[in-house]
Design a protein around this motif. Structure first.
Motif, PDB file in Angstrom:
ATOM      1  N   HIS A 183       0.841  -1.196   0.000  1.00 42.67           N
ATOM      2  CA  HIS A 183       0.000   0.000   0.000  1.00 42.67           C
ATOM      3  C   HIS A 183       0.882   1.254   0.000  1.00 42.67           C
ATOM      4  O   HIS A 183       0.689   2.174  -0.817  1.00 42.67           O
ATOM      5  N   ALA A 184       1.869   1.281   0.892  1.00 38.98           N
ATOM      6  CA  ALA A 184       2.765   2.434   0.970  1.00 38.98           C
ATOM      7  C   ALA A 184       3.592   2.579  -0.299  1.00 38.98           C
ATOM      8  O   ALA A 184       3.849   3.699  -0.768  1.00 38.98           O
ATOM      9  N   GLU A 185       4.001   1.439  -0.882  1.00 37.30           N
ATOM     10  CA  GLU A 185       4.815   1.484  -2.102  1.00 37.30           C
ATOM     11  C   GLU A 185       4.008   2.035  -3.277  1.00 37.30           C
ATOM     12  O   GLU A 185       4.533   2.798  -4.100  1.00 37.30           O
ATOM     13  N   ILE A 186       2.734   1.668  -3.357  1.00 45.41           N
ATOM     14  CA  ILE A 186       1.873   2.199  -4.423  1.00 45.41           C
ATOM     15  C   ILE A 186       1.792   3.721  -4.320  1.00 45.41           C
ATOM     16  O   ILE A 186       1.956   4.444  -5.310  1.00 45.41           O
ATOM     17  N   ALA A 187       1.542   4.214  -3.100  1.00 46.88           N
ATOM     18  CA  ALA A 187       1.423   5.666  -2.898  1.00 46.88           C
ATOM     19  C   ALA A 187       2.717   6.379  -3.271  1.00 46.88           C
ATOM     20  O   ALA A 187       2.700   7.454  -3.882  1.00 46.88           O
ATOM     21  N   LEU A 188       3.852   5.763  -2.941  1.00 50.61           N
ATOM     22  CA  LEU A 188       5.145   6.388  -3.220  1.00 50.61           C
ATOM     23  C   LEU A 188       5.442   6.395  -4.710  1.00 50.61           C
ATOM     24  O   LEU A 188       5.778   7.440  -5.286  1.00 50.61           O
ATOM     25  N   ARG A 189       5.307   5.249  -5.353  1.00 51.81           N
ATOM     26  CA  ARG A 189       5.739   5.122  -6.751  1.00 51.81           C
ATOM     27  C   ARG A 189       4.792   5.813  -7.727  1.00 51.81           C
ATOM     28  O   ARG A 189       5.208   6.200  -8.815  1.00 51.81           O
ATOM     29  N   LEU A 190       3.535   5.966  -7.338  1.00 48.99           N
ATOM     30  CA  LEU A 190       2.591   6.668  -8.214  1.00 48.99           C
ATOM     31  C   LEU A 190       2.425   8.132  -7.809  1.00 48.99           C
ATOM     32  O   LEU A 190       1.571   8.831  -8.345  1.00 48.99           O
ATOM     33  N   ASN A 191       3.234   8.564  -6.858  1.00 47.77           N
ATOM     34  CA  ASN A 191       3.183   9.953  -6.389  1.00 47.77           C
ATOM     35  C   ASN A 191       1.771  10.315  -5.921  1.00 47.77           C
ATOM     36  O   ASN A 191       1.204  11.333  -6.311  1.00 47.77           O
ATOM     37  N   LEU A 192       1.227   9.447  -5.082  1.00 48.18           N
ATOM     38  CA  LEU A 192      -0.110   9.662  -4.539  1.00 48.18           C
ATOM     39  C   LEU A 192      -0.057   9.966  -3.040  1.00 48.18           C
ATOM     40  O   LEU A 192      -0.973   9.623  -2.291  1.00 48.18           O
ATOM     41  N   LYS A 193       1.019  10.618  -2.622  1.00 44.81           N
ATOM     42  CA  LYS A 193       1.208  10.894  -1.191  1.00 44.81           C
ATOM     43  C   LYS A 193       0.111  11.811  -0.643  1.00 44.81           C
ATOM     44  O   LYS A 193      -0.248  11.735   0.520  1.00 44.81           O
ATOM     45  N   GLU A 194      -0.410  12.706  -1.507  1.00 43.12           N
ATOM     46  CA  GLU A 194      -1.460  13.623  -1.064  1.00 43.12           C
ATOM     47  C   GLU A 194      -2.862  13.073  -1.295  1.00 43.12           C
ATOM     48  O   GLU A 194      -3.850  13.732  -0.985  1.00 43.12           O
ATOM     49  N   ALA A 195      -2.945  11.881  -1.870  1.00 45.99           N
ATOM     50  CA  ALA A 195      -4.257  11.297  -2.180  1.00 45.99           C
ATOM     51  C   ALA A 195      -4.966  10.862  -0.904  1.00 45.99           C
ATOM     52  O   ALA A 195      -4.339  10.566   0.122  1.00 45.99           O
ATOM     53  N   ARG A 196      -6.280  10.806  -0.968  1.00 46.73           N
ATOM     54  CA  ARG A 196      -7.051  10.256   0.140  1.00 46.73           C
ATOM     55  C   ARG A 196      -7.091   8.743  -0.023  1.00 46.73           C
ATOM     56  O   ARG A 196      -7.337   8.240  -1.124  1.00 46.73           O
TER      57      ARG A 196
END
Length: 606
Positions: A183-196
């Motif tokens: 889950h954390a890797e998806i957010a990091l690699r897709l640049n979704l750190k600010e996503a809900r």
């Protein structure tokens, strides 16, 4: 009309549903409002609506990034049947076909456009998208971006371009499986750190999880199909291509319609077999893990594994292809000692550095823990994904609880045998020879190496051979025994000494005498438990009508209607188009196209 009223209107008018499920509404409203989202939701949980409705509610075209070129046509067919203007761009199109789709996109005459990640990386595709109006980007199967995941796709790493080139266009990434680390890797690699982030429960209560000891697995599979899933559609996973071919051939010989699918078959055969599985009722697909991601067939009643999956994530993803329609389904796995030996050898010989091998070993350890648990399978599975679960009462360990027993002495005997072979004879053997020594068997190999003279010869007659194989398997699973070399010989580990010295207790699982059988609620879909006997013949007539309509249009039957919708129609027996329009799953487009035909079938059934 408010945004909430608009999305509900789309839900009812297009898809034929009156209410959202779980967090669907919150996700949809967030994306419609322009926000980014990362959605973790189980297969069959309704992920597609989370981007399809925002694409219809926002101005522009929803661009869906999907790794499933072979399935895009079916996805588009399903949407077109709902009256949605959908198309795809991929390598299967001719130049003229591609130009036609591009022109439709630029004219704003599409609601949804499907692209493969490889296609998005082409500069010409990016220039095309910049010339159109984009409502959102949906990244399906987002776990493919995880480099140590079970479905890694390198082209997914390039999807950061979406945020860089279209920073104001909302993005929604979706997956059916992800540990907290993935889950954390998806957010990091897709640049979704600010996503809900939206994380739904991973529980699929309609799936019954069962893991059985291997004992002629093809015969065990045949028994499962004949006694519980006669005539049902299902998927059988095998580790090797050769096993796929042999298993499919075996099932066909036994009168069960089965098809093979693996990367060794030519592309035409694979495509034809996949199309048949999607379009015909009651087929069994025997496949390697090359098959299945994105399969949207709702009536798969069972998923069987004849070999141990490499990870819990892979197992969950694969079993999740059963019962997408919410009806009772089976996830069945045959698991044995050789599976553990083979997987350990594969890890030791795998490419990559030591960190990569440690990751693979951790994945396998978690899978082994699921197989060997004496607790609820479902609770253990949910715990792996960071979710708390209570005993479900419907998995094999709940229905027929296995006994936990103190296997310390048995472990010491087995480990002592491996130790003495190494120290006294400078020899290493696989599990079979050690077990023969413990049982005092005077085989040719025992005689050849004079193993009857060992002090451990014959000291293990209190257990049967199958039980000793269970001991070896569980010692391997607990890291108290290792597999080495090309021939899979047994070796001690650092932790073995604690057992031999008596400073570590070894608890083991003893299989119940009688294997768990399904509860009454898990019967074959051929006669759903919640369907009134009077409605059953009507349901079968509706299925026959649907099959004929699907053949005529060249689409899978579920594109017409799901079984759940037909069952509700059979039960309620509507007599007008207005009444039929109130059935869940009957949107305006399908009501206009099929309504009169359905009412005719119902009238003939009276």
């Amino acid at each position: 009309m408010t945004a909430e009223e608009h999305t509900r209107e789309v839900l009812h008018r297009v898809f034929g549903y009156d209410t959202f499920r779980g967090e669907q509404q919150q996700i949809i409203e967030h994306v419609v409002g322009g926000g980014d989202a990362l959605v973790l939701m189980p297969t069959g949980g309704g992920k597609s609506l989370c981007y399809q409705i925002p694409a219809l509610a926002r101005d522009g075209v929803g661009v869906v990034i999907s790794p499933l070129i072979a399935l895009m046509q079916d996805q588009v067919d399903s949407l077109r049947a709902l009256g949605v203007r959908a198309d795809f761009l991929n390598s299967t199109l001719s130049l003229d076909e591609r130009r036609a789709v591009e022109a439709t996109f630029l004219a704003g005459d599409l609601d949804l456009l499907y692209l493969a990640p490889e296609g998005l990386g082409v500069p010409a595709t990016q220039r095309l998208l910049e010339r159109g109006r984009i409502a959102l980007f949906a990244i399906d199967e987002a776990h493919c971006v995880s480099q140590w995941g079970h479905d890694f796709r390198p082209d997914y790493l390039g999807l950061t371009v979406l945020h860089e080139r279209w920073p104001t266009v909302p993005r929604i990434a979706l997956t059916a499986t992800a540990t907290p680390a993935t889950h954390a890797e998806i957010a990091l690699r897709l640049n979704l750190k600010e996503a809900r982030h939206f994380v739904a429960s991973f529980d699929r209560p309609n799936i019954q999880y069962r893991i059985v000891p291997k004992n002629e697995p093809r015969r065990q599979l045949l028994d499962l199909l004949r006694t519980e899933h006669q005539g049902d559609a299902g998927i059988v996973y095998c580790l090797s291509r050769a096993s796929v071919d042999k298993t499919a051939e075996f099932l066909v010989q036994q009168g069960i319609p089965a098809l093979p699918y693996h990367a060794g078959l030519d592309a035409g055969t694979r495509a034809a077999n996949q199309a048949r599985f999607l379009r015909e009722d009651g087929l069994v697909m025997v496949a390697t893990i090359a098959f299945g991601m994105g399969i949207d067939k709702p009536d798969v009643r069972f998923v069987a594994h004849l070999d141990l999956p490499k990870s819990v994530e892979g197992y969950y993803q694969e079993t999740g292809r059963a019962g997408r329609d919410g009806l009772p389904s089976t996830a069945w796995l045959a698991y044995g000692l050789q599976d553990v030996v083979q997987q350990r050898k594969m890890i030791d010989s795998s490419e990559g550095d030591a960190a990569h091998r440690r990751t693979l070993a951790a994945h396998l350890d978690a899978m082994l823990a699921l197989c060997e648990t004496v607790e609820c399978r479902r609770a253990r599975l949910l715990a792996y994904f960071g979710e708390t679960g209570t005993p479900c009462g419907n998995c094999d360990t709940c229905l027929a609880p296995p006994e936990a027993w103190d296997g310390t002495v048995a472990a010491q005997k087995l480990l002592s045998t491996v130790l003495r072979l190494r120290r006294e004879r400078n020899q290493r053997f696989g599990a079979g020879q050690s077990i023969d020594i413990l049982l005092g068997k005077k085989t040719d190999k025992v005689a050849q190496f004079d193993h009857a003279s060992l002090s451990v010869f014959g000291i293990g007659t209190e257990l049967r051979e199958s039980e000793w194989r269970g001991v070896v398997r569980q010692l391997l699973a607990q890291g108290l025994l290792a597999v080495q070399g090309e021939h899979g010989t047994l070796a001690l580990t650092e932790a073995s000494g604690e057992v031999l010295r008596g400073t570590r207790q070894v608890m083991m699982r003893r299989e119940p005498e009688r294997a768990a059988r399904p509860s009454r609620g898990a019967r074959s879909a051929a006669a759903p438990a919640d369907l009134d006997p009077q409605a059953q013949p009507v349901f079968e007539r509706l299925r026959a009508w649907r099959a004929a309509a699907a053949r005529e249009q060249g689409v899978p039957a579920y594109v017409i209607f799901h079984d759940a919708t037909l069952r509700q129609i059979a039960t309620e027996a509507p007599t007008s188009l207005t009444q039929l329009g109130g059935v869940s799953g009957v949107g305006q487009a399908k009501l206009a196209r099929y309504g009169a035909q359905i009412l005719e079938v119902l009238a003939e059934s009276e």
